[in-house]
Design a protein around this motif. Sequence first.
Motif, PDB file in Angstrom:
ATOM      1  N   SER A  98       0.799  -1.211  -0.016  1.00 55.14           N
ATOM      2  CA  SER A  98       0.004   0.109   0.100  1.00 55.14           C
ATOM      3  C   SER A  98       0.786   1.255  -0.053  1.00 55.14           C
ATOM      4  CB  SER A  98      -1.041  -0.055   1.240  1.00 55.14           C
ATOM      5  OG  SER A  98      -0.116  -0.203   2.519  1.00 55.14           O
ATOM      6  N   GLN A  99       1.993   1.313   0.639  1.00 54.30           N
ATOM      7  CA  GLN A  99       2.954   2.432   0.593  1.00 54.30           C
ATOM      8  C   GLN A  99       4.319   2.080   0.876  1.00 54.30           C
ATOM      9  OE1 GLN A  99       2.492   6.073   3.200  1.00 54.30           O
ATOM     10  NE2 GLN A  99       4.167   5.437   4.202  1.00 54.30           N
ATOM     11  N   PRO A 100       5.061   2.180  -0.536  1.00 54.76           N
ATOM     12  CA  PRO A 100       6.326   1.952  -0.564  1.00 54.76           C
ATOM     13  C   PRO A 100       7.100   2.696   0.529  1.00 54.76           C
ATOM     14  CG  PRO A 100       5.611   2.595  -2.744  1.00 54.76           C
ATOM     15  CD  PRO A 100       4.517   2.977  -1.637  1.00 54.76           C
ATOM     16  N   PRO A 101       8.225   1.987   0.917  1.00 54.57           N
ATOM     17  CA  PRO A 101       9.027   2.773   2.083  1.00 54.57           C
ATOM     18  C   PRO A 101       9.521   3.856   1.719  1.00 54.57           C
ATOM     19  CG  PRO A 101       9.351   0.268   1.841  1.00 54.57           C
ATOM     20  CD  PRO A 101       8.450   0.548   0.971  1.00 54.57           C
ATOM     21  N   ILE A 102       9.888   4.122   0.561  1.00 53.99           N
ATOM     22  CA  ILE A 102      10.469   5.323   0.002  1.00 53.99           C
ATOM     23  C   ILE A 102       9.462   6.681   0.230  1.00 53.99           C
ATOM     24  CG2 ILE A 102       9.767   5.397  -2.519  1.00 53.99           C
ATOM     25  CD1 ILE A 102      12.736   6.469  -2.949  1.00 53.99           C
ATOM     26  N   PRO A 123      17.787   4.006   4.683  1.00 58.47           N
ATOM     27  CA  PRO A 123      17.032   2.521   4.211  1.00 58.47           C
ATOM     28  C   PRO A 123      15.934   2.775   3.291  1.00 58.47           C
ATOM     29  CG  PRO A 123      17.405   2.888   6.735  1.00 58.47           C
ATOM     30  CD  PRO A 123      17.808   4.276   6.056  1.00 58.47           C
ATOM     31  N   GLU A 124      15.398   3.835   3.435  1.00 59.72           N
ATOM     32  CA  GLU A 124      13.974   4.357   2.426  1.00 59.72           C
ATOM     33  C   GLU A 124      14.455   4.133   0.730  1.00 59.72           C
ATOM     34  OE1 GLU A 124      13.167   6.093   6.311  1.00 59.72           O
ATOM     35  OE2 GLU A 124      14.888   6.132   5.077  1.00 59.72           O
ATOM     36  N   PHE A 125      15.800   5.047   0.844  1.00 60.99           N
ATOM     37  CA  PHE A 125      16.292   5.136  -0.774  1.00 60.99           C
ATOM     38  C   PHE A 125      16.673   3.868  -1.244  1.00 60.99           C
ATOM     39  CE2 PHE A 125      18.967   5.784  -4.368  1.00 60.99           C
ATOM     40  CZ  PHE A 125      18.152   6.753  -5.062  1.00 60.99           C
ATOM     41  N   LEU A 126      17.429   2.879  -0.229  1.00 58.64           N
ATOM     42  CA  LEU A 126      17.930   1.540  -0.531  1.00 58.64           C
ATOM     43  C   LEU A 126      16.910   0.676  -0.982  1.00 58.64           C
ATOM     44  CD1 LEU A 126      20.798   1.406   2.154  1.00 58.64           C
ATOM     45  CD2 LEU A 126      21.082   1.796  -0.428  1.00 58.64           C
ATOM     46  N   TRP A 127      15.512   1.068  -0.540  1.00 60.15           N
ATOM     47  CA  TRP A 127      14.524   0.076  -0.997  1.00 60.15           C
ATOM     48  C   TRP A 127      14.454   0.115  -2.297  1.00 60.15           C
ATOM     49  CZ3 TRP A 127      10.082   1.516  -3.472  1.00 60.15           C
ATOM     50  CH2 TRP A 127       9.143   0.464  -3.863  1.00 60.15           C
ATOM     51  N   ILE A 143       5.843  -0.093 -10.418  1.00 56.47           N
ATOM     52  CA  ILE A 143       7.165  -0.650 -10.922  1.00 56.47           C
ATOM     53  C   ILE A 143       7.892   0.414 -10.105  1.00 56.47           C
ATOM     54  CG2 ILE A 143       7.324   0.372 -13.122  1.00 56.47           C
ATOM     55  CD1 ILE A 143       9.006  -1.882 -13.887  1.00 56.47           C
ATOM     56  N   SER A 144       9.044  -0.038  -9.564  1.00 53.29           N
ATOM     57  CA  SER A 144      10.223   0.670  -9.210  1.00 53.29           C
ATOM     58  C   SER A 144      11.611   0.417 -10.179  1.00 53.29           C
ATOM     59  CB  SER A 144      10.659   0.653  -7.867  1.00 53.29           C
ATOM     60  OG  SER A 144      10.962  -0.722  -7.465  1.00 53.29           O
ATOM     61  N   LEU A 145      12.394   1.549 -10.447  1.00 51.55           N
ATOM     62  CA  LEU A 145      13.265   1.330 -11.327  1.00 51.55           C
ATOM     63  C   LEU A 145      14.771   1.937 -10.941  1.00 51.55           C
ATOM     64  CD1 LEU A 145      10.828   2.076 -13.539  1.00 51.55           C
ATOM     65  CD2 LEU A 145      12.373   0.732 -14.822  1.00 51.55           C
TER      66      LEU A 145
END
Length: 233
Positions: A2-6, A57-61, A82-84
């Motif tokens: 539901s919510q990406p860590p970033i 940690p959020e960006f490393l996700w 999708i994350s890239l």
Amino acid sequence: MSQPPIFRRWPPRERGIIQLYSMNTPNGIKVAQALEEMHLPYEPHTVDITKGDQHTPEFLWINPNGKIPALYDPEGPDGRPISLMESAAILTYLAEKTGELAPVDPDGKSACLQWLFFQMGHIGPMFGQFGHFYVYAVDKCDHPYPVQRYADETRRLLGVLERHLTNRDYMLGESFSIADMAIAPWVDCLERFYDAREMLKLWEFPAVNGWLERCTRRPSYAVALEVCDPKRR
């Protein structure tokens, strides 16, 4: 999810559009320019690599390698998010998503990918190492060898571009493409960020200079230079 860590560190104002996590480095500029050229709605978030934002940690996700840029598209393939990571992969994804600024015929697609890989494997690493030792590490390493080594390789690579661009307007011929977006910010940074015109004798590459002027005068490039500038926070 539901919510990406970033989203916890860089909350989106509009969850339904592309989220760009970047900074106005050459690799960051290329993706911002692509989004502008393709007229894709997006929300930029500045990841200040001088302050270590890329190691949180959020960006490393979104990028386990801790490098900008990264991108999150809530409307990816088949409507799934999708994350890239990796700027060339992002450029290729955006071109395929929109059907713009990259050839679709086999020969043209192959040529485009070859120059993208050339940028990622040679232009970026070698120009970056030149800038590191010429500008950023002068107080840590006063031996002339690394500067000369990477200056020589930078000029060699400029020579490759010079021969290719002679009698061509752009990397793939007459049309501006993601291959130009990938390479131009790195060539531009030699003077804009590294102030190395005299050191590298950049005037000796007239075809490269003409091509660079055509690429950087596009309105999208001016936007890309500013969009994830930490100074604008």
